[in-house]
Enzyme design. Structure first.
Site, mmCIF file in Angstrom:
data_model
loop_
_atom_site.group_PDB
_atom_site.id
_atom_site.type_symbol
_atom_site.label_atom_id
_atom_site.label_comp_id
_atom_site.label_asym_id
_atom_site.label_seq_id
_atom_site.Cartn_x
_atom_site.Cartn_y
_atom_site.Cartn_z
ATOM 1 N N SER A 185 60.912 13.621 23.165
ATOM 2 C CA SER A 185 60.867 12.593 22.056
ATOM 3 C C SER A 185 61.629 11.166 22.381
ATOM 4 C CB SER A 185 61.453 12.758 20.798
ATOM 5 O OG SER A 185 61.199 12.359 19.398
ATOM 6 N N GLY A 194 70.082 16.566 21.820
ATOM 7 C CA GLY A 194 69.699 15.595 22.986
ATOM 8 C C GLY A 194 71.348 16.179 23.895
ATOM 9 N N ASP A 202 72.355 18.594 24.709
ATOM 10 C CA ASP A 202 72.437 19.683 24.668
ATOM 11 C C ASP A 202 73.907 21.056 24.778
ATOM 12 O OD1 ASP A 202 69.910 18.624 24.633
ATOM 13 O OD2 ASP A 202 69.035 20.083 26.012
ATOM 14 N N TRP A 240 75.570 17.720 30.294
ATOM 15 C CA TRP A 240 76.696 17.295 29.062
ATOM 16 C C TRP A 240 77.586 18.157 28.775
ATOM 17 C CZ3 TRP A 240 74.010 12.994 27.112
ATOM 18 C CH2 TRP A 240 72.485 12.957 26.868
ATOM 19 N N GLU A 279 68.985 11.911 36.142
ATOM 20 C CA GLU A 279 69.449 12.028 35.348
ATOM 21 C C GLU A 279 70.574 11.881 34.735
ATOM 22 O OE1 GLU A 279 68.440 16.709 34.614
ATOM 23 O OE2 GLU A 279 68.257 16.081 32.554
ATOM 24 N N GLN A 319 64.084 10.178 37.492
ATOM 25 C CA GLN A 319 64.372 10.367 35.487
ATOM 26 C C GLN A 319 63.624 9.605 34.905
ATOM 27 O OE1 GLN A 319 65.183 13.713 34.757
ATOM 28 N NE2 GLN A 319 64.834 13.028 32.744
HETATM 29 C C1 2M8 Z 1 67.460 17.261 27.763
HETATM 30 O O1 2M8 Z 1 66.760 18.772 26.970
HETATM 31 C C2 2M8 Z 1 65.419 19.911 27.595
HETATM 32 C C3 2M8 Z 1 65.632 20.288 25.871
HETATM 33 O O2 2M8 Z 1 64.890 19.232 24.959
HETATM 34 C C4 2M8 Z 1 66.161 20.971 28.141
HETATM 35 O O3 2M8 Z 1 67.105 20.826 29.151
HETATM 36 O O4 2M8 Z 1 65.325 21.705 29.294
HETATM 37 C C5 2M8 Z 1 68.131 16.968 27.322
HETATM 38 O O5 2M8 Z 1 69.509 16.298 28.293
HETATM 39 C C6 2M8 Z 1 67.370 15.936 26.330
HETATM 40 O O6 2M8 Z 1 68.550 15.068 25.745
HETATM 41 C C7 2M8 Z 1 66.169 15.657 26.998
HETATM 42 O O7 2M8 Z 1 65.477 15.001 26.392
HETATM 43 C C8 2M8 Z 1 65.138 16.328 27.996
HETATM 44 C C9 2M8 Z 1 64.615 15.474 28.634
HETATM 45 O O8 2M8 Z 1 64.469 14.529 29.331
HETATM 46 O O9 2M8 Z 1 66.523 17.291 28.246
#
Ligand code: 2M8
Length: 458
Positions: free
Chosen positions: A47, A189, A191, A385, A428, A443
């Site tokens: 999203s 976001g 996590d 993070w 990323e 990314q």
């Molecule tokens: C990361 O999150 C996902 C779960 O939603 C994951 O770790 O599998 C986070 O950095 C999140 O902010 C980001 O939207 C997503 C996809 O880049 O990866």
């Protein structure tokens, strides 16, 4: 699609090589009408990634940028929620966990989107109206047919965005505090940020059905990703949301993780500002404009109430224990994103951002904010993070500073961020002390924010 390099107003200098690379990354991840977050680690549509991606795409092709968000919003739930993942039915089976099969029970929820239901049941920060506003601005610069098409797009998106923001202001804020409640760290976001440690440690993990992580296969060093214990907690929280059949009121009454997320709340304020402009462009009724204005004010007040004058930062709030989550992370600068600050508060935030607690920490490779202050005991320079520098966060802060007239601070942030990408690629996230690129390469949202930065003539 390519950035108009011939524009003489844009001195690209040492960053020129980023442009073809960023365009290539967005092409590589373009699945036809939507963009996967990255080639292997994240093979679906996320999203808030999509919103940032649309901001970058708007610099290349406004129609394609609009399509990105239309595709995402095709997965919008009946109650207005925009799911955090819209799954690609063609992605290799088992390529991401938890994949669509894990969320299949959403079909039982009366709020689920129309079938086929291939979304997750959580959400992410609402960057979307900000992205739509960027698309409108880019189309205004171009004019002609593109502007006419974007006006049609606005007509479709405005009610969807309004429904999304209403959902966040009601189901996720029954207290009318102006702050968004999250049910899961994935909804933030950020996590595994230490923002969530104290609240998560209180969660008693029940019986989690056996699962196999896929994410660890796609990084060189597993310390870059959350731990197994964190994953068990994540999966247990998902299990509880599923058991409540995604009924928001039921979740609110029984869930063991209910936190007011200041970053999501600040993004919602900025998104409501953008929505107000979109409302003007589509000639929306006065009562809807008034509703949005009330939310902007309430959001800023809510954030004001989360200010910790000792730290000079804004703190998330654990609803169950009714206490602030006292840890220095980039989310502390959320009021900067929400805007509308008195001069003194704005200066305090900028000074803190530049202080040794963040950008001024001695020995950082680039003068960019680590996601967690290196002075925090829970800082970890490689772990996701918990310390690394994230280009999208740099973009958010840069955009907020620009918007509020802090051009010099904004320019410094942009320059350092572009230097980091020119040297380390479109990763990323980045190790703050060495500058090493980490996580997924190629990314999409990193490529997108780079393109937006490079389209600016300052
Ligand atoms: C990361 O999150 C996902 C779960 O939603 C994951 O770790 O599998 C986070 O950095 C999140 O902010 C980001 O939207 C997503 C996809 O880049 O990866």
């Amino acid at each position: 699609m390519s950035l108009p390099l011939e524009d003489p107003g844009i001195p690209l200098g040492r960053w020129r090589s980023i442009i073809p690379r960023a365009e290539e990354v967005l092409r590589l991840n373009d699945m036809g009408g939507w963009t996967r977050a990255s080639p292997t680690l994240y093979p679906h549509q996320w999203s808030w990634d999509s919103a940032f991606i649309a901001i970058g795409l708007a610099r290349l092709d406004v129609r394609r940028a609009a399509r990105e968000l239309e595709t995402l919003f095709a997965g919008q739930w009946r109650d207005g929620k925009v799911p955090h993942i819209v799954f690609d039915p063609h992605a290799p089976p088992g390529s991401y966990f938890p994949g669509p099969e894990h969320w299949a029970t959403i079909a039982e929820s009366p709020d689920a989107p129309p079938r086929p239901t291939r979304t997750s049941g959580l959400c992410q920060p609402p960057v979307h109206a900000i992205a739509v506003h960027h698309i409108l601005e880019a189309a205004r610069e171009r004019g002609g047919d593109e502007l006419a098409d974007v006006h049609r797009f606005l007509g479709k998106m405005y009610p969807r965005l309004l429904a999304w923001h209403r959902y966040l202001a009601t189901s996720r804020d029954p207290e009318e505090s102006g702050l968004v409640t999250i049910f899961h760290p994935w909804e933030s976001g950020t996590d595994n940020s230490p923002r969530w440690d104290v609240a998560l440690e209180e969660v008693q993990i029940g019986e989690v059905p056996h699962y196999e992580r896929k994410d660890l296969q796609h990084v060189e060093d597993i310390s870059e990703r959350p731990t197994d214990l964190e994953y068990d907690r994540y999966l247990w929280l998902v299990e509880l949301v599923k058991r409540a059949r995604y009924d928001e009121a039921e979740i609110y009454g029984s869930h063991p993780f209910l936190v007011k997320d200041v970053l999501a709340s600040a993004i919602l304020v900025a998104a409501n500002e953008a929505l107000l402009d979109i409302a003007d462009a589509v000639d929306a009724p006065d009562d809807e404009r008034a509703e949005i204005s009330v939310r902007i004010e309430r959001g800023r007040q809510g954030l004001h109430g989360c200010w910790d004058s000792g730290l000079g930062l804004c703190l998330d709030h654990d609803l169950l224990r009714d206490e602030p989550l006292r840890v220095r992370t980039v989310s502390g600068f959320s009021p900067l994103v929400a805007g509308g600050l008195k001069h003194g508060r704005l200066k305090t935030l900028i000074n803190n951002l530049r202080s040794p607690e963040f950008i001024g920490y001695p020995g950082l490779r680039w003068s960019l904010p680590p996601s967690t202050s290196p002075l925090e005991p829970r800082f970890h320079p490689r772990s996701y993070w918990r310390g690394p520098v994230w280009p999208v966060i740099n973009w958010l802060f840069w955009w907020s500073l620009e918007r509020d007239g802090e051009h010099e601070h904004a320019a410094r942030l942009r320059e350092e961020a572009l230097d980091q990408l020119a040297s380390g690629g479109l990763a990323e996230y980045f190790e703050p002390l060495t500058g090493e690129p980490l996580g997924s390469g190629d990314q999409s949202w990193t490529a997108a924010v780079a393109l937006d930065w490079l389209a600016r003539s300052d």
